[in-house]
Design an enzyme around this catalytic site. Structure first.
Site, PDB file in Angstrom:
ATOM      1  N   GLU A  25      23.442  11.664  21.856  1.00  0.00           N
ATOM      2  CA  GLU A  25      23.787  11.083  20.554  1.00  0.00           C
ATOM      3  C   GLU A  25      23.918  12.262  19.612  1.00  0.00           C
ATOM      4  OE1 GLU A  25      23.166  10.416  16.926  1.00  0.00           O
ATOM      5  OE2 GLU A  25      21.296   9.390  17.435  1.00  0.00           O
TER       6      GLU A  25
ATOM      7  N   CYS B  61      20.686   9.748  11.530  1.00  0.00           N
ATOM      8  CA  CYS B  61      21.945   9.744  12.287  1.00  0.00           C
ATOM      9  C   CYS B  61      22.938   8.752  11.695  1.00  0.00           C
ATOM     10  CB  CYS B  61      21.688   9.376  13.746  1.00  0.00           C
ATOM     11  SG  CYS B  61      20.348  10.256  14.540  1.00  0.00           S
TER      12      CYS B  61
END
Length: 505
Positions: free
Chosen positions: A263, A300
């Protein structure tokens, strides 16, 4: 009593020293020294993990569930010490760390419940058809099986929920896969105390000690050696695009390539449709400022870009956002390196002719203040750098001339973790045009909300097309994330007494 780290690696139940040490760089509080990881440590940990797999990978689901719950209990037993050293190392406020600890223990228990139900097994059965013509059909059964030892890289921005006992580790252990964690040098003490909690759970439940190892950072060789070790069968990673891509390439270049579930990065664009903007421009501007600066912008899912149709409502929106952002006090960033990268990113934006500054502040040391810029849709599409993530509280307003231009802009985005539509009922036709575009770009599409805050539930997707992640079919949050560490196996004409026990209960 304050927690004093051992400063060692935990390898299959043994605390080991390294060839040298590195010093932590806390936001406040004492500096501690930690053993530097080595390739030899990696080899020992991976070999122990492979040995452990022969028992842990074939253990009963109830046994693994008990182990996961024991880890959660042991983390909670160290709650105050974890909060203390975690706050010192990262600068995160105590309330944030307490909430993240709850998320960490909650997802461990969620996976325990999930595997007990057996929903992850995807059991399938096709009965034999001995009389079928022109050829009989055999009996075939399918079930998901664990893949083997897994490497997990601790994340800088989540010292608990995405690190030593975070989502990757919880999912792998739930699947039956031993884990070797490469600790993050931003919070080595936090990583160590969580490793102590896992060690205590291993002793309590009697699982093989090779089921978990923590090797501290301090050396790139550790990460490279870990992803290239022939006994490692998959990698979980949360971090930068550059670092993740380098490890991904190493995984692909192995004699036996393995999946790298990285990720990596996302700007999480928001699309504010005209009627919603007209009705609540000020509220949306204030809400965006709150989401943009949450945790100093170090999430994120930080919504770094807002796309609006130019006009009076867009002016009201930007004014409200600037006013709200100007009231935000400087916040401590996680590391000196992250703070420096944020300052460099701000400088790159400020130097570009394609953007207009709306709020410019000065950040120094590890303290970050928000910044806001503005550009047009045409300039955004012609300057790829404007769509790159700046990790921190920096936002960009993109003004477009029409809904057609907004759709064109949406088509130009790279892969994202999230994409958001702000709309009213009168915007439904415009939203119907955007939704198919956004679902091709993002793993999670929101309406009338802000993407910061990721629910740990069955239906969550925290992933997306590259560069948001390296595997668009995976998620790193929620129970579906266990599928990363399983593979389907079909059993043909196999007697019941020979089938894996998971078929029977």
């Amino acid at each position: 009593m304050a927690f004093t780290p051992k400063g060692k690696h935990l390898v299959a139940g043994e605390w080991l020293e390294g060839a040298g040490t590195f010093a932590s760089a806390p936001a406040h509080g004492p500096v501690h020294h930690f053993a530097v990881g080595t390739v030899e440590m990696v080899n020992r940990a991976c070999e122990a993990a492979e040995e452990a797999f022969w028992s842990f990978g074939y253990s009963l689901r109830a046994e693994r569930a008990a182990f996961l719950r024991a880890i959660a209990d042991e983390i909670e037993a160290r709650a105050d010490a974890i909060t203390e050293i975690g706050s010192q190392e990262t600068g995160l406020p105590e309330a944030r760390l307490q909430g993240e600890r709850g998320r960490t223990t909650g997802q461990l228990r969620l996976f325990a419940d999930h595997i007990e139900k057996g929903e992850h097994l995807d059991r399938r059965f096709d009965a034999a058809m001995p009389d079928r013509q022109p050829a009989p059909r055999p009996e075939i059964r399918l079930i998901q099986r664990p893949i083997g030892p897994v490497a997990v890289f601790g994340a800088s921005n989540f010292p608990l929920a995405f690190s030593t006992a975070g989502g990757d580790t919880a999912a792998a252990l739930a699947a039956g896969c031993p884990v070797v964690v490469k600790g993050h040098s931003a919070h080595p003490g936090t990583g160590e105390i969580v490793a102590q909690a896992i060690e205590a759970a291993i002793r309590t439940t009697g699982v093989h000690p090779g089921v978990f190892s923590l090797i501290q950072g301090g050396s790139r060789e550790v990460g490279h050696g870990l992803v290239q070790h022939p006994l490692i069968k998959a990698v979980g990673f949360t971090g930068s695009l550059a670092g993740g891509r380098a490890l991904f390439d190493l995984c692909a270049a192995r004699p036996e390539p393995i999946p790298f579930f990285g990720e990596l990065g996302s700007v999480n664009p928001m699309f504010l449709l005209p009627e919603a903007l007209n009705a609540r421009a000020e509220t949306l501007g204030q809400g965006w400022a709150g989401s943009l600066t949450m945790g100093a912008g170090q999430f994120c899912t930080n919504p770094g870009i807002a796309v609006v149709v130019d006009g009076a409502a867009a002016n009201r929106f930007t004014t409200a956002a600037v006013e709200a952002l100007a009231k935000v006090a400087p916040q401590t960033m996680l590391t000196d390196g992250i703070a420096k990268a944020y300052q460099d990113g701000q400088a790159r934006f400020a130097s570009r002719n394609a953007v207009k500054p709306l709020l410019v502040t000065q950040s120094s040391g590890r303290a970050a203040s928000p910044n806001l810029f503005e550009t047009t849709g045409a300039r955004f599409l012609s300057d790829h750098a404007l769509g790159e993530e700046v990790f921190g509280p920096l936002g960009l307003v993109v003004r477009v001339g029409s809904l057609d231009e907004m759709e064109q802009l949406a088509r130009g985005f790279e892969g994202q973790l999230t994409a958001t539509i702000h709309m009213d009922s009168a915007d439904l036709d415009a939203a119907r045009r955007l939704r198919p575009v956004l679902e091709r770009k993002a793993g999670r599409v929101l309406v009338n909300g802000f993407p910061t805050g990721v629910e740990v539930v069955d239906s969550m997707v925290h992933g997306g097309p590259y560069p948001a992640s390296t595997n668009f079919g995976a998620t790193s949050v929620g129970t579906l994330s266990i599928r990363r560490f399983l593979r389907p196996v079909a059993y043909q004409n196999m007697p019941e007494g020979l089938l894996p026990e998971d078929f029977l209960g």
